[in-house]
Design a protein around this motif. Structure first.
Motif: not given
Length: 461
Positions: A79-85, A184-194
């Motif tokens: 459903q998305g990422i709650d950045m505050d949480a 590649v770690e940030f690329a991977s994470a951001w891709s997973s976040f959408g």
């Protein structure tokens, strides 16, 4: 001694991984220790690197699992990422570890001094009008994100990894400049976040210090995930657009995104701190040391990202311990840097130790090197995890294993056995004789060594 001067056996300048390890081990050995830090106890790794990044990557793993729940019969959706949480979770992990470290420093009687320090002589560090004098000084001032000539990191559209960890939103699109571990770690994470992610790497492959088979597998998996790759083409220039950033590459190609993450490595923090004035020999900002971390000045050692060794927290721990034991007149053993485990926590994960196939052939001769690549497709546990990847074991023909290179989801957990195999100079038959639990990913190491002894079980070579 003046009223504002304190005497210690060891003054540690910098409280990151390498510095606090030196301080803790020194105090454990009975040395009186002062520890100086301008920012926060724990340094980059704890506050702006390893730990918050891994918290972010764990959230990314859960995001992917939410998307894929239906594939295994679980009714879930992303459903998305709650950045505050997310930040609250990340910060709680960091603060918990920081509190524990603070307790350790206090319990071992270490004098902790916060403030901007400067090396004032071969035996002293000045901080906040106070002079800390030591029989020995340990330089551990760490590193900061690098950039390229002409590319200014503004913290808004052009950001470093420090900024990336504090973003309060998920960007719609990101260009990651640099295909090493951080990139590649940030690329991977951001891709997973959408986010829509594009990686730019001047060298011909991602994670260029890893074995070529690992790079190839990672590139294939990134492409499957929709991450765009521009390899072997250097960055040329960038400019703001109305809503984001435009990047031009040396081949004339133009890329646009909301953000540009500059992940081209980290540089040592050494300028203006009095190192050269004290006679410390340096090269391109790094302090030069021998295998016992001794500098050109007998009373000064240097450790961690400040010296030209692998920029890994666990390397810093080991280097700090070496110095403390030497100052305490013990007999420390120099580090075999090839034997240090290396892990990239992208999806899929990468874990390696020892020599790559190419390096082994260079060292021993191509005719004296043998290897096997065991595909995780035949590993039962990897099939249940729905991950692809492989385990590659490199050996000297008729001799010991000289390298292990692994890629796959959660494969980092296997690096402990791989590290022992390399560092204890085990031969394939030594490992093949061990019974590995079924079904686990650890079996992959067993299967690979079985293949090297000519008796594979669950696959056909």
């Amino acid at each position: 001694m003046s009223d504002n001067e304190d005497l210690y056996d060891m003054v540690v300048f910098g409280a990151g991984s390498a510095g606090y390890a030196a301080a803790l081990r020194g105090a454990q050995l009975g040395l009186s220790v002062a520890l100086v830090e301008r920012h926060k106890l724990g340094g980059t790794c704890l506050h702006n690197g390893c730990i918050p990044t891994k918290a972010m990557l764990h959230a990314a793993e859960l995001a992917d699992q939410a998307r894929q729940g239906a594939d295994v019969g679980v009714r879930s959706s992303f459903q998305g990422i709650d950045m505050d949480a997310l930040h609250a979770y990340k910060n709680s992990v960091v603060s918990g570890l920081c509190n524990g470290l603070t307790g350790l420093v206090d319990a071992r009687g270490i004098t902790y001094v916060e403030g901007e320090g400067r090396l004032s002589s071969a035996t002293s560090v000045d901080v906040g009008g106070r002079r800390l004098t030591g029989r020995h000084v340990v330089l551990a001032t760490g590193s900061v994100p690098r950039t390229l000539p002409g590319l200014e990191i503004d913290g808004r559209r052009v950001i470093s990894s420090d900024h990336a960890l504090t973003l309060d939103y998920v960007p719609k699109s990101v260009i990651v400049l640099g295909g090493g571990v951080i990139g590649v770690e940030f690329a991977s994470a951001w891709s997973s976040f959408g986010a829509r992610v594009t990686v730019v790497e001047a060298l011909p492959r991602l994670v260029p210090t890893e074995d070529e088979t690992v790079s190839s597998r990672l590139e294939a998996e990134f492409l499957k995930r929709g991450i765009s790759l521009n390899l072997g083409v250097p960055f040329d220039s960038s400019e703001y657009t109305r809503d984001g950033i435009r990047v031009r590459l040396a081949d004339g190609k133009s890329l646009e995104a909301d953000l540009l993450l500059v992940a081209v490595g980290r540089g040592p923090v050494s300028q203006g701190l009095g190192f050269e004035e004290a006679g410390v020999v340096m090269d391109k900002g790094h302090v030069l040391v021998d295998e016992y971390m001794r500098t050109s000045v007998p009373t000064i050692s240097a450790v961690g990202d400040l010296v030209p060794t692998p920029q890994l927290a666990h390397v810093g721990f080991a280097e700090g311990i070496i110095v403390a034991e030497r100052v305490a007149r013990k007999a420390p053993v120099p580090i075999d840097y090839d034997g240090v485990p290396r892990v990239t926590f992208s999806r899929p994960e990468i874990a390696s130790v020892g020599l790559t196939e190419a390096k082994a052939k260079q060292v021993y001769g191509a005719e004296n090197v043998d290897f096997v690549v065991y595909d995780l497709a035949t590993n039962a546990r990897s099939r249940t995890l729905r991950t692809e990847g492989h385990v590659k074991v490199v050996r000297r023909k008729g001799g010991a294993v000289v390298g292990v290179h692994m890629i796959g989801d959660r494969i980092s957990e296997q690096i402990g056995e791989a590290q022992l195999i390399y560092n204890w100079e085990a031969c394939p038959q030594d490992v093949a004789g061990l019974v590995h639990a079924y079904p686990t990913q650890g079996e992959a190491l067993g299967e690979a060594t079985l293949a090297l002894t000519g008796k594979p079980l669950h696959w056909q070579v």
